[in-house]
Design a protein around this motif. Structure first.
Motif, short mmCIF file in Angstrom:
data_model
loop_
_atom_site.label_atom_id
_atom_site.label_comp_id
_atom_site.label_asym_id
_atom_site.label_seq_id
_atom_site.Cartn_x
_atom_site.Cartn_y
_atom_site.Cartn_z
N GLY A 1 0.79 -1.23 0.00
CA GLY A 1 0.00 0.00 0.00
C GLY A 1 0.83 1.28 0.00
N ASP A 2 2.15 1.15 0.17
CA ASP A 2 3.01 2.34 0.14
C ASP A 2 2.94 3.01 -1.23
OD1 ASP A 2 3.87 2.19 2.67
OD2 ASP A 2 5.98 1.70 2.21
N VAL A 3 2.87 4.34 -1.22
CA VAL A 3 2.80 5.10 -2.47
C VAL A 3 3.94 6.12 -2.50
CG1 VAL A 3 1.45 6.78 -3.78
CG2 VAL A 3 0.31 4.79 -2.76
N ARG A 4 4.56 6.24 -3.66
CA ARG A 4 5.58 7.27 -3.85
C ARG A 4 5.20 8.10 -5.08
NH1 ARG A 4 10.97 6.59 -1.59
NH2 ARG A 4 10.55 5.85 0.51
N VAL A 5 5.32 9.40 -4.95
CA VAL A 5 5.10 10.31 -6.07
C VAL A 5 6.32 11.22 -6.17
CG1 VAL A 5 3.64 12.16 -7.01
CG2 VAL A 5 2.59 10.26 -5.75
N ALA A 6 7.08 11.11 -7.25
CA ALA A 6 8.29 11.93 -7.40
C ALA A 6 8.14 12.81 -8.63
CB ALA A 6 9.53 11.05 -7.51
N VAL A 7 8.57 14.06 -8.47
CA VAL A 7 8.33 15.08 -9.50
C VAL A 7 9.66 15.61 -10.03
CG1 VAL A 7 7.27 17.32 -9.96
CG2 VAL A 7 6.23 15.76 -8.28
N THR A 8 9.81 15.65 -11.34
CA THR A 8 10.99 16.25 -11.95
C THR A 8 10.56 17.42 -12.84
OG1 THR A 8 13.05 15.79 -13.13
CG2 THR A 8 11.07 14.82 -14.04
N GLY A 9 11.52 18.27 -13.20
CA GLY A 9 11.25 19.35 -14.16
C GLY A 9 10.62 20.58 -13.54
N ALA A 10 10.17 20.48 -12.30
CA ALA A 10 9.37 21.57 -11.72
C ALA A 10 9.97 22.16 -10.45
CB ALA A 10 7.96 21.07 -11.45
N GLY A 11 10.73 21.37 -9.71
CA GLY A 11 11.22 21.83 -8.40
C GLY A 11 12.40 22.79 -8.54
N SER A 12 12.42 23.85 -7.74
CA SER A 12 13.52 24.80 -7.85
C SER A 12 14.81 24.24 -7.26
CB SER A 12 13.16 26.14 -7.19
OG SER A 12 12.79 25.90 -5.85
N SER A 13 14.75 23.14 -6.49
CA SER A 13 15.99 22.47 -6.10
C SER A 13 16.06 21.06 -6.67
CB SER A 13 16.18 22.45 -4.58
OG SER A 13 15.12 23.01 -3.91
N GLY A 14 15.41 20.85 -7.80
CA GLY A 14 15.50 19.56 -8.46
C GLY A 14 14.36 18.63 -8.09
N VAL A 15 14.62 17.34 -8.28
CA VAL A 15 13.59 16.33 -8.09
C VAL A 15 13.13 16.30 -6.62
CG1 VAL A 15 15.26 14.47 -7.66
CG2 VAL A 15 13.03 13.91 -8.64
N PHE A 16 11.82 16.06 -6.41
CA PHE A 16 11.30 15.98 -5.04
C PHE A 16 10.09 15.05 -4.97
CE2 PHE A 16 8.90 19.33 -7.09
CZ PHE A 16 7.60 19.20 -6.58
N ARG A 17 9.79 14.59 -3.74
CA ARG A 17 8.58 13.80 -3.53
C ARG A 17 7.45 14.73 -3.08
NH1 ARG A 17 10.13 9.34 0.66
NH2 ARG A 17 7.88 9.07 0.74
N HIS A 18 6.24 14.40 -3.50
CA HIS A 18 5.11 15.22 -3.06
C HIS A 18 4.28 14.44 -2.05
CE1 HIS A 18 1.66 17.84 -2.95
NE2 HIS A 18 2.40 18.75 -3.57
N GLN A 19 4.47 14.81 -0.77
CA GLN A 19 3.82 14.05 0.31
C GLN A 19 2.30 14.15 0.26
OE1 GLN A 19 6.87 15.41 0.96
NE2 GLN A 19 7.95 13.58 1.68
N GLY A 20 1.78 15.29 -0.16
CA GLY A 20 0.33 15.46 -0.24
C GLY A 20 -0.30 14.47 -1.21
#
Lengths: 162, 265
Positions: free
Chosen positions: B196-215
């Motif tokens: 059931g664990d979910v990960r959402v990682a975002v590239t191209g948008a973060g001002s310090s690079g790739v990040f996870r979106h906890q929300g």
């Protein structure tokens, strides 16, 4: 300076160049094979596409020393015994070029594309595969037509041979 | 391009030794970023140590759900690997949309990760897949690896030799490419594990690079469906803004790409 050896269009060649010399300049200036063009020289336009060990690559973004020991095919290596390669013939038949500057890269890209997809190529795939090749004359329409025609013909030839 | 000296080691050990002896050496993987940067004279390494001919850094191994990809494996090889496609097709699809066919024939996963371009695709996959970056001297969790724009936890002279991860139950990557450069203006890699664990990682948008979106992760952990994302707010204050897209536009893109990725997973 580096002394490098590679196989180009089936022939073993050697030459001396700076370590920083780009493969496309080695091909054009050391080997005198000027069919491979320098367009943008920033890896966008694809006029410099050649095959290195059977894979299409942009020769403006590779150093000649990186290609040492490899087997290279340029546009000059496609025609056999004075007969145009089926892709070259299809570009001619379907008017797949106007000024011709992008054509060597387009043809080398098409040969690689057909090798991977065979006669299963469809228009959407051809257009997607042309992502790395820019033509400012044709609007791509006749290039796509030529590639599809060549794929069909080469697929047909393969079937006939089996 | 400024002058440089080219070296071609046959082993990782030899490569490390060559870099150690160079005034200002750089590792050269596929070179799809480095050579372009050198041509612009934005990089001027005294020595280039080519990693393309090191056998131990190549190839893809899949054991059950456990995946190992050698750092010198090209995007084309990742995209077309049948055994990888059988356990994690999302990473093959991601690789098949990097650059163009010619770039994919040269560019490597290790090179892309080491460069950590804020708009590159692989960093999102590494973070979402909870991958381990294996180097010549240690193993680094993806969460600790990407430290900023073009910055990583790699020490001087350290080489990525492979990446490993466990293939998840579901995964997908969706990006909104810049119409001209085709780099992601927002790219989202989603992963859902059997537990059931979910990960959402975002590239191209973060001002310090790739990040996870906890929300997004919390919303999708409760309800794994594209609709679950609708009410999640994406804070635009830490997002990149440039002539291609404002931060608010990128915030919306993150939401849309997440929805599409969940739908595709």
């Amino acid at each position: 300076m580096a002394k490098i050896t590679m196989t180009v269009n089936g022939r073993q060649v050697s030459g001396t160049c700076d370590d920083r010399t780009l493969l496309v300049h080695f091909i054009r200036e050391n080997l005198g094979l000027t069919g491979t063009h320098v367009g943008c020289e920033t890896s966008q336009c694809g006029a410099c596409v050649i095959h290195m060990d059977g894979l299409s690559v942009k020769s403006c973004s590779i150093l000649a020393v990186q290609a040492a020991g490899s087997s290279i095919t340029t546009i000059e290596g496609l025609a056999k015994d004075g007969e145009l390669h089926p892709v070259q013939a299809a570009f001619k038949a379907h008017h797949g070029l106007q000024c011709g500057f992008c054509t060597p890269g387009m043809v080398m890209t098409a040969v690689d594309m057909i090798a991977r997809h065979g006669s299963n190529l469809d228009e959407a795939t051809v257009r997607a595969e042309l992502e790395g090749n820019i033509c400012r004359c044709t609007g791509y329409h006749n290039i796509v037509k030529a590639i599809l025609a060549a794929a069909a013909e080469m697929g047909g030839v393969r079937q006939a041979a089996e | 391009m400024y002058e440089t000296n080219y070296h071609r080691p046959a082993s990782v050990q030899e490569a490390v030794k060559l870099i150690g002896g160079a005034a200002e050496g750089k590792y050269l993987a596929g070179g799809m970023t480095l050579i372009a940067t050198m041509k612009q004279r934005l990089a001027a390494p005294s020595d280039l140590v080519d990693l393309r001919h090191i056998a131990e850094m190549k190839g893809i191994t899949v054991n059950g759900r456990s995946v190992r990809i050698g750092a010198a494996t090209t995007h084309r090889e990742v995209a077309s690997s049948a055994e990888l496609g059988a356990v994690c097709p999302a990473i093959c699809a991601l690789a098949s949309h990097i650059g163009d066919p010619h770039v994919r024939n040269m560019g490597t996963i290790g090179g892309s990760i080491a460069n950590n371009d804020p708009a590159a695709d692989y960093p999102a996959a590494m973070l979402a897949l909870d991958a381990t970056i294996v180097t010549n001297s240690r193993e680094i969790a993806a969460a600790d690896f990407f430290t900023g724009l073009f910055e990583t936890a790699l020490d001087d002279g350290e080489i990525i030799t492979a990446i490993t991860f466990d293939a998840p139950a579901k995964a997908a990557y969706q990006k909104f490419p810049n119409p001209a450069s085709r780099y992601a203006m927002a790219g989202v890699f989603v992963v859902r594990r059997d537990n059931g664990d979910v990960r959402v990682a975002v590239t191209g948008a973060g001002s310090s690079g790739v990040f996870r979106h906890q929300g997004m992760e919390a919303a999708l952990a409760g309800n794994w469906s594209p609709d679950a994302v609708g009410n999640v707010s994406v804070d635009a204050s830490d997002l990149l803004a440039d002539l291609h897209a404002s931060a608010a536009y990128r915030a919306n893109l993150i939401k849309v790409m997440t929805k599409r990725a969940v739908a595709a997973a």
